[in-house]
Design a protein around this motif. Structure first.
Motif, PDB file in Angstrom:
ATOM      1  N   LYS A   1      -5.227   9.250  -3.601  1.00  0.00           N
ATOM      2  CA  LYS A   1      -3.954   9.816  -4.050  1.00  0.00           C
ATOM      3  C   LYS A   1      -2.990   8.731  -4.550  1.00  0.00           C
ATOM      4  O   LYS A   1      -1.797   8.980  -4.692  1.00  0.00           O
ATOM      5  CB  LYS A   1      -3.304  10.597  -2.912  1.00  0.00           C
ATOM      6  N   SER A   2      -3.526   7.557  -4.824  1.00  0.00           N
ATOM      7  CA  SER A   2      -2.687   6.441  -5.265  1.00  0.00           C
ATOM      8  C   SER A   2      -1.987   6.771  -6.574  1.00  0.00           C
ATOM      9  O   SER A   2      -2.553   7.425  -7.456  1.00  0.00           O
ATOM     10  CB  SER A   2      -3.536   5.186  -5.439  1.00  0.00           C
ATOM     11  N   ASN A   3      -0.754   6.296  -6.706  1.00  0.00           N
ATOM     12  CA  ASN A   3       0.012   6.526  -7.932  1.00  0.00           C
ATOM     13  C   ASN A   3      -0.222   5.434  -8.966  1.00  0.00           C
ATOM     14  O   ASN A   3       0.399   5.424 -10.023  1.00  0.00           O
ATOM     15  CB  ASN A   3       1.511   6.669  -7.615  1.00  0.00           C
TER      16      ASN A   3
ATOM     17  N   CYS B   1       0.835  -1.205   0.000  1.00  0.00           N
ATOM     18  CA  CYS B   1       0.000   0.000   0.000  1.00  0.00           C
ATOM     19  C   CYS B   1       0.870   1.256   0.000  1.00  0.00           C
ATOM     20  O   CYS B   1       0.583   2.217  -0.720  1.00  0.00           O
ATOM     21  CB  CYS B   1      -0.945   0.000   1.197  1.00  0.00           C
ATOM     22  N   THR B   2       1.933   1.242   0.781  1.00  0.00           N
ATOM     23  CA  THR B   2       2.846   2.386   0.848  1.00  0.00           C
ATOM     24  C   THR B   2       3.451   2.673  -0.519  1.00  0.00           C
ATOM     25  O   THR B   2       3.507   3.825  -0.959  1.00  0.00           O
ATOM     26  CB  THR B   2       3.968   2.122   1.878  1.00  0.00           C
ATOM     27  N   LYS B   3       3.900   1.632  -1.212  1.00  0.00           N
ATOM     28  CA  LYS B   3       4.500   1.800  -2.540  1.00  0.00           C
ATOM     29  C   LYS B   3       3.517   2.420  -3.533  1.00  0.00           C
ATOM     30  O   LYS B   3       3.916   3.095  -4.477  1.00  0.00           O
ATOM     31  CB  LYS B   3       5.005   0.469  -3.070  1.00  0.00           C
TER      32      LYS B   3
ATOM     33  N   ASP C   1       1.167   4.613  -2.675  1.00  0.00           N
ATOM     34  CA  ASP C   1       0.629   5.841  -2.069  1.00  0.00           C
ATOM     35  C   ASP C   1      -0.819   5.670  -1.621  1.00  0.00           C
ATOM     36  O   ASP C   1      -1.649   6.560  -1.779  1.00  0.00           O
ATOM     37  CB  ASP C   1       0.761   7.043  -3.012  1.00  0.00           C
ATOM     38  N   VAL C   2      -1.107   4.510  -1.068  1.00  0.00           N
ATOM     39  CA  VAL C   2      -2.429   4.207  -0.526  1.00  0.00           C
ATOM     40  C   VAL C   2      -2.342   4.351   0.986  1.00  0.00           C
ATOM     41  O   VAL C   2      -1.483   3.738   1.630  1.00  0.00           O
ATOM     42  CB  VAL C   2      -2.871   2.779  -0.915  1.00  0.00           C
ATOM     43  N   ASN C   3      -3.222   5.169   1.556  1.00  0.00           N
ATOM     44  CA  ASN C   3      -3.227   5.417   3.001  1.00  0.00           C
ATOM     45  C   ASN C   3      -4.184   4.449   3.690  1.00  0.00           C
ATOM     46  O   ASN C   3      -5.363   4.391   3.346  1.00  0.00           O
ATOM     47  CB  ASN C   3      -3.646   6.859   3.292  1.00  0.00           C
TER      48      ASN C   3
END
Length: 89
Positions: free
Chosen positions: A52-54, A23-25, A27-29
Motif C-alpha cells: 500500500k506504499s504511496n 517507512c511511515t511517510k 505508507d510502508v508497514n
C-alpha cells in the motif's frame, strides 16, 4: 508485496526511529524487526509490507539510502521476490 530492509553501521541513537519514520511517510508497514548491537556496530533486518506504499520501490530505496547517508549507515532494500529467488537453490 513485501520487502526486506537491512541496516548496518555504527550504533547511534535513533536509527530504528529514523528508518521507521521514512517507512511511515511512504505508507510502508513494518511487519517484523530483528536488531542486534555487536560491540559498537548496529545490525537490523526488517520485513516490510510495501503493498500500500504511496511511492514505488525505487523511490523507497532512494529515500532510505538518503536516511542511511545522513546517519552514516548502509541501508539496503530488496523486494521479497528477489530475496526468495536468491535463496532458493
Amino acid at each position: 508485496m513485501k520487502a526486506i530492509i537491512t541496516v548496518i553501521g555504527k550504533d547511534t541513537v535513533g536509527i530504528l526511529a529514523k528508518v521507521s519514520n521514512a517507512c511511515t511517510k511512504a505508507d510502508v508497514n513494518i511487519v517484523e524487526v530483528t536488531q542486534s548491537v555487536l560491540q559498537d556496530m548496529f545490525a537490523m533486518v526488517m520485513l516490510a509490507d510495501i503493498g500500500k506504499s504511496n511511492i514505488g520501490l525505487d523511490q523507497l530505496q532512494k529515500n532510505l539510502n538518503d536516511v542511511g547517508e545522513e546517519m552514516g549507515t548502509k541501508i539496503h532494500v530488496m523486494h521479497e521476490d528477489i530475496f526468495n529467488s536468491m535463496h532458493r537453490i
